[in-house]
Design a protein around this motif. Structure first.
Motif: not given
Length: 499
Positions: A442-462, A474-481
């Motif tokens: 899924x592209x959340x912007x429907x083909x439009x170019x975003x202004x900016x992108x970034x990468x965020x680390x999460x810790x996942x567990x079932x 199915x998952x629980x996750x914690x934002x690491x930064x």
């Protein structure tokens, strides 16, 4: 000219592997068709002219003898499409049984063409093709090329070569585990595996929540199957057939509980390929869904006749495999065993293995974008990948035997693997590049170019069973930064971070 072989060559052919040969040829024909179809859909955005790691750049800094490939002559996306469509059609023809109906050399030429075309992809595929099942498909395709057609008997030398491949595949995996992570030796490895494997499947959550005593039993069963059972392959029948059945059953469990591209399916095909017709007939008397009569499709199985040219070619190939097996055999015996390694550029006899080290925590890189010029915390939206975990309420999908190459490399990112391609990937998202976006769910912007992108680390567990009942997740996750701060396109270049 075909005719009876001399008495001293009576062992050369066998009439007891009609089903095995059919399964090996049609099974790997199907896997080749699938692999080329995947390349048709993914190779261009990953490695094409405008890809994340363009083939032309790789070819310019490497040598033919290190990575022989058709694409060293030249690369274009159009040539890539021609090769992949050829592979799809050739593989489909084998599934339909067309080459097998001709002389012995017809399936040989078809499988050699499949092997060469796919090797050409693998040898320029860089990190996106650096998986053990790529080498497995190359090696198996080369072996199956010399099993002959329905008008000649199956050569026993090639049946032995298939057993040797299956031995290295299973025993190598067992040895790398025993020599590697202590979690295997203390039987705790499967406390983590179902949760931290690269691409969990729809039943992985359920497998993870099985009792811990069952996970310890699984580890013991893994070692029995991979360290002891493979030696049965070198004994007379019915022992290889017993090993084949054991391998097929254990690989079936891995199919149910994970997504490892075509690795498990290729192993199942090889496992069935060591079961002789007598065993199939015996199973047919026990199991109602297995036919108890396994007649040969032609008179080939009833006669030891074979063309002299076929005998010479197959014998020469068997000698080549024997010579090339020295280094892989030494690797099995080495304390410094290499996992998923090739010892020559044509990938004819390789080393295999999996999960020599066990990941105990699941960290995921989530890529986000925004249309807002000066975004706040709530203005970022997540890109969704086809196979890897993302939204916590999405059940892990079944994607294997199809191989999602981008998703797999995203799993390696938090483990510290080099990822020069990732910066290019972010650029393609900022460009809203259609071929790249088609790799995503899924592209959340429907083909439009975003202004900016970034990468965020999460810790996942079932989630626990109680959490699952309460939230439906199915998952629980914690934002690491944030691991890659917001970036924008500025004059065709990335700006880190935007002003």
């Amino acid at each position: 000219m075909a005719g009876p072989l001399p008495d001293w060559l009576g062992w050369w052919s066998t009439a007891d592997y009609h089903v095995a040969r059919a399964v090996l040829q049609r099974g790997f024909g199907a896997l080749y068709a699938l692999a080329f179809w995947g390349a048709l859909r993914q190779f261009r955005p990953l490695l094409g002219e405008h890809g994340l790691q363009p083939v032309a750049v790789f070819v310019a800094r490497t040598r033919w003898r290190d990575a022989p490939s058709l694409f060293r002559w030249r690369y274009s996306d159009r040539l890539l499409a021609a090769c992949t469509w050829s592979g799809v059609l050739l593989g489909a023809s084998v599934v339909a049984g067309l080459p097998q109906a001709g002389p012995w050399w017809v399936p040989t030429l078809v499988f050699l063409a499949l092997w060469w075309l796919y090797l050409s992809l693998v040898n320029v595929g860089q990190r996106f093709y650096a998986f053990g099942w790529e080498s497995l498909l190359c090696e198996a395709g080369f072996l199956v090329a010399f099993l002959g057609s329905d008008v000649v008997p199956a050569p026993f030398l090639m049946i032995l070569a298939v057993r040797w491949l299956l031995f290295r595949l299973e025993h190598g995996a067992g040895l790398i585990k025993w020599r590697g992570d202590p979690a295997w030796r203390d039987r705790t490895a499967l406390y983590y595996h179902h949760e931290t494997q690269p691409l969990p499947g729809p039943f992985s959550w359920h497998a993870h929540h099985l009792p811990r005593w069952w996970h310890r039993v699984e580890v013991v069963g893994t070692f029995v199957t991979q360290l002891a059972v493979p030696w049965l392959l070198f004994l007379p029948q019915p022992f290889p057939s017993v090993a084949g059945v054991a391998f097929a059953l254990t690989q079936g469990w891995l199919v149910v509980t994970g997504n490892f591209a075509w690795l498990n399916w290729a192993t199942i095909v090889l496992a069935v390929g060591v079961i002789n017709d007598g065993t199939w007939a015996w199973l047919g008397r026990l199991l109602p869904f297995v036919p108890d009569d396994v007649p040969p499709a032609t008179a080939a199985a009833a006669s030891p006749g074979a063309p002299l040219a076929y005998v010479v070619v197959v014998t020469a190939v068997a000698l080549l495999i024997t010579v090339l097996s020295v280094r892989p055999a030494r690797n099995l015996m080495s304390r410094n065993q290499r996992m998923n390694a090739s010892f020559e550029p044509f990938q004819l006899v390789n080393a295999y293995g999996a999960f020599g080290s066990m990941t105990r925590r699941r960290d995921e890189i989530v890529v986000e974008g925004t249309l807002v010029e000066r975004p706040g915390p709530d203005d970022w939206v997540e890109y969704e990948f086809r196979g890897k975990p993302g939204p916590v309420d999405r059940r892990p999908p079944q994607v294997a035997p199809y191989h999602l190459r981008l998703d797999w490399l995203m799993w390696f990112l938090p483990l510290g693997h080099p990822a020069g391609w990732f910066e290019v990937f972010l650029r393609r998202l900022l460009e809203a590049d259609p071929p790249t976006l088609r790799l995503l769910r899924r592209d959340p912007f429907g083909g439009r170019p975003p202004r900016a992108v970034r990468a965020v680390m999460y810790r996942y567990r079932y989630t626990t069973p109680e959490e699952r009942r309460r939230t439906g997740n199915w998952w629980a996750r914690e934002r690491l930064g944030v691991v890659v701060d917001a970036v924008q396109l500025a004059g065709g270049s990335l700006r880190w971070p935007p002003e």
